[in-house]
Design a protein around this motif. Structure first.
Motif, PDB file in Angstrom:
ATOM      1  N   ASP A 182       0.819  -1.219   0.000  1.00 52.66           N
ATOM      2  CA  ASP A 182       0.000   0.000   0.000  1.00 52.66           C
ATOM      3  C   ASP A 182       0.851   1.267   0.000  1.00 52.66           C
ATOM      4  N   TYR A 183       2.166   1.113  -0.048  1.00 56.06           N
ATOM      5  CA  TYR A 183       3.001   2.292   0.096  1.00 56.06           C
ATOM      6  C   TYR A 183       4.065   2.325  -0.989  1.00 56.06           C
ATOM      7  N   LEU A 184       3.935   3.290  -1.886  1.00 57.15           N
ATOM      8  CA  LEU A 184       4.935   3.478  -2.927  1.00 57.15           C
ATOM      9  C   LEU A 184       5.981   4.439  -2.381  1.00 57.15           C
ATOM     10  N   CYS A 185       7.187   3.921  -2.114  1.00 56.87           N
ATOM     11  CA  CYS A 185       8.238   4.782  -1.534  1.00 56.87           C
ATOM     12  C   CYS A 185       8.645   5.854  -2.527  1.00 56.87           C
ATOM     13  N   HIS A 207       9.724   1.484  -6.218  1.00 53.66           N
ATOM     14  CA  HIS A 207      10.121   0.957  -4.904  1.00 53.66           C
ATOM     15  C   HIS A 207       8.878   0.903  -4.014  1.00 53.66           C
ATOM     16  N   GLY A 229       6.977  -0.304  -0.479  1.00 58.51           N
ATOM     17  CA  GLY A 229       7.178  -0.698   0.914  1.00 58.51           C
ATOM     18  C   GLY A 229       5.990  -1.516   1.391  1.00 58.51           C
ATOM     19  N   GLY A 283       7.886  -4.741   6.310  1.00 53.60           N
ATOM     20  CA  GLY A 283       9.256  -4.240   6.213  1.00 53.60           C
ATOM     21  C   GLY A 283       9.940  -4.529   4.897  1.00 53.60           C
ATOM     22  N   THR A 284       9.305  -5.350   4.040  1.00 56.33           N
ATOM     23  CA  THR A 284       9.927  -5.676   2.753  1.00 56.33           C
ATOM     24  C   THR A 284       9.955  -4.443   1.861  1.00 56.33           C
ATOM     25  N   LEU A 285      11.086  -4.238   1.202  1.00 53.01           N
ATOM     26  CA  LEU A 285      11.183  -3.175   0.214  1.00 53.01           C
ATOM     27  C   LEU A 285      11.345  -3.868  -1.134  1.00 53.01           C
ATOM     28  N   ILE A 303      -2.842   4.509  -7.209  1.00 52.00           N
ATOM     29  CA  ILE A 303      -2.243   5.109  -6.020  1.00 52.00           C
ATOM     30  C   ILE A 303      -1.923   6.576  -6.299  1.00 52.00           C
ATOM     31  N   PRO A 304      -2.795   7.511  -5.837  1.00 52.23           N
ATOM     32  CA  PRO A 304      -2.609   8.925  -6.187  1.00 52.23           C
ATOM     33  C   PRO A 304      -1.273   9.506  -5.716  1.00 52.23           C
ATOM     34  N   GLY A 305      -0.666   8.883  -4.719  1.00 54.51           N
ATOM     35  CA  GLY A 305       0.615   9.382  -4.207  1.00 54.51           C
ATOM     36  C   GLY A 305       1.749   9.318  -5.205  1.00 54.51           C
ATOM     37  N   ALA A 306       1.523   8.650  -6.349  1.00 53.54           N
ATOM     38  CA  ALA A 306       2.609   8.492  -7.327  1.00 53.54           C
ATOM     39  C   ALA A 306       2.775   9.716  -8.206  1.00 53.54           C
TER      40      ALA A 306
END
Lengths: 398, 176
Positions: free
Chosen positions: B57-60, B76, B78, B82-84, B105-108
């Motif tokens: 759920d988290y695009l670093c 990348h 997350g 803890g896996t990247l 994912i709008p955060g991109a």
């Protein structure tokens, strides 16, 4: 009611960094916000490609004036991973000490800025006075207030003496008492609560969707902290709590940062009291084997992501830096919508957007280092420009 | 005695079975670090699968790298555990094209705009908005992170442009 559009920034007294926020207003209410970023883009990633691994480290350290250690550490962790180096434990401990002192200094700085934005200048002056204790501690260890330059690929450049440990510990203990006072103040003072509760709301699902990082995510109930999720340095062995809040507003961000400062003190006391013995660095080859590495570091504002690619040459093939503020800007337009114009400054400040801080001017003269007074600086400036044919000596100073 | 599979091995297995060969070269470099490759056109499908089925759920961030013949775009991701996870999409340098993942994912959004500006990747379906991070008057078709980009030429061109503007200003001043 007709809508009007008001530009906030790129240069604006309420913002300490260049960023443009085009606010569409209906009366006092913000109905839409458009962001324009990039005014501070300096091409660091491109510049790093034409420097060797050590030179690039000093460049990367200068990405940010506040999280200088965070960026440098994330970068050298990548270099060390590619080189397959086993960094001594003492070096890791020293990195943690600097990292947590940096977090304290950054959070105290933010507390001051936030207090100033809500018109609570007494708190601003208090917190910045106490921040000086952290700055002094950093100066004691590294000799610098802002760019500590402690890292080197393979470890750290300076050791910490027993005497320094004692000085820093005393400061941390004094600071802990002050932080407890700030926590009482921030959570009980009616003006602080009135200006922060329900302002700049970012619900948990929006924070996840917008990939928020750091205190902004944690204040929206997203338990995301690299120190816990993907432990680096010594964080896997240290005892500290992950602070989150379900408030989802500016108050939550204040709460998270205030309590995080206490946790930082806790970490510092653990590491300073049980500093491992041994070497502080190992040798790293000038050329790295081809490969790629990606590492994360929990900076004061959130997660720093660094990617490093080597093609076996002297210089890195690609360096990528993602500072937490970029991750958090995606949430800003959402948070601004529906709020009052007067709250725009604190909403923007609540993500703690990153701006450089240079505290005092020191000019390195051929004879050595001298600290110049305001008067010396002015006459130095006049002389400097006189040589270029511009005479400023007639300009009146009020 | 049975060995328990690590979370990285489980992720590798899930990617192999769930996406039927779309994700290739899955390597576990160390604890928490998994790298893999894919084709540029498969990114959207893989992202959808990862978010819906594998709990990412988290695009670093997104990194673009000029590799000569190809432009590689590294996503990348997350994970809560803890896996990247790094997904490296390969696109041809001559026609680097990708479908936006901002609908998933709008955060991109800022990371994709960075690809457009700095590497000249054509990200289709990107929402309307200001460019990032280069200035509005930056010359068209120039992308600084391409290895072929000539910084010295760019600096000379902009100095020439500034000199031309200064000359016009000086001429106008004389006319007064």
């Amino acid at each position: 009611m007709p809508k009007i559009t008001v530009p906030l920034g790129p240069q604006h007294p309420a913002l300490k960094e260049p960023g443009s926020f085009l606010l569409c207003l209906e009366g006092e209410q913000i109905v839409d916000a458009t962001l324009r970023l990039g005014y501070n883009h300096r091409g660091v990633e491109k510049a790093a490609e034409s420097r060797n691994y050590i030179q690039a480290m000093y460049l990367i350290e200068r990405v940010c004036g506040i999280c200088s250690h965070a960026h440098a550490t994330a970068y050298v962790m990548n270099v060390e991973e590619l080189a397959g180096a086993d960094v001594p434990k003492r070096a890791k401990a020293i990195r943690v000490i600097i990292g947590e002192l940096e977090r304290l200094h950054s959070h105290l700085l933010w507390l001051g800025v936030a207090a100033h934005e809500i018109g609570f200048d007494t708190l601003f002056m208090y917190s910045w006075r106490d921040r000086e204790m952290v700055m002094d501690a950093l100066e004691t260890i590294s000799g610098n207030r802002v760019h500590y330059s402690m890292n080197t690929p393979g470890g750290v450049r300076r050791d910490i003496t027993a005497e320094q440990v004692k000085t820093v510990l005393a400061k941390v203990e004094a600071l802990e008492r002050r932080i407890k006072y700030y926590i009482d103040l921030a959570t009980q003072e009616p003006t602080v609560i009135a200006r922060t509760k329900g302002v700049g709301v970012l619900p948990k699902d929006e924070a996840v969707k917008r990939c928020a990082a750091g205190p902004l995510a944690r204040a929206s109930g997203v338990a995301r902290d690299v120190r816990k999720d993907d432990p680096y340095l010594l964080y896997g062995e240290l005892d500290f709590k992950l602070i989150t809040s379900d408030a989802c507003d500016v108050f939550g961000r204040l709460y998270v940062r205030a309590f995080e400062m206490l946790e930082s003190c806790k970490i510092l006391k653990q590491v300073l009291n049980w500093l491992p013995e041994g070497a502080i660095s190992v040798k790293i080859p000038v050329k790295l084997p081809p490969g790629q590495a990606v590492n994360r570091y929990e900076a004061p504002r959130g997660e720093d992501v660094h990617y490093l690619k080597s093609d076996g040459g002297l210089n890195p093939a690609r360096v990528k830096v993602r500072a937490p503020t970029l991750a958090n800007f995606t949430s800003v337009d959402y948070m601004l919508k529906g709020d009052q114009l007067a709250d725009a400054a604190i909403i923007i400040a609540a993500i703690d957007p990153c701006f450089s801080c240079t505290d005092r001017a020191t000019i390195v003269t051929p004879a050595g280092t001298g600290i110049m007074s305001w008067r010396d600086m002015r006459s130095h400036g006049i002389e400097f420009y006189k040589k270029k044919g511009i005479d400023f000596s007639k300009v009146k100073v009020f | 005695m049975m060995f328990k599979k690590t979370k990285e091995e489980i992720l590798k297995e899930n990617l192999e079975t769930g996406l039927k060969g779309k994700v290739t070269d899955i390597t576990i470099r160390r604890a928490n670090r998994v790298y893999s490759m894919c084709k540029g056109e498969d990114v959207w499908d893989i992202t959808k699968y990862m978010m819906e089925k594998l709990g990412f759920d988290y695009l670093c961030t997104i990194t673009g790298a000029d590799c000569g013949e190809t432009i590689n775009i590294l996503y990348h991701w997350g994970h809560k555990d803890g896996t990247l996870f790094t997904l490296e999409a390969v696109t041809p340098a001559a026609k680097s094209e990708l479908k936006t993942i901002t609908d998933l994912i709008p955060g991109a959004v800022y990371y994709e705009r960075e690809l457009v500006d700095l590497l000249g990747v054509n990200v289709t379906g990107l929402p309307q908005g200001n460019r990032y991070p280069l200035p509005d008057d930056f010359p068209q078709g120039q992308h600084p992170l391409r290895k072929s980009w000539d910084a010295a030429k760019y600096i000379k061109d902009s100095e020439d442009r500034e000199a031309a503007v200064r000359k016009i200003q000086e001429d106008n001043a004389c006319r007064k």
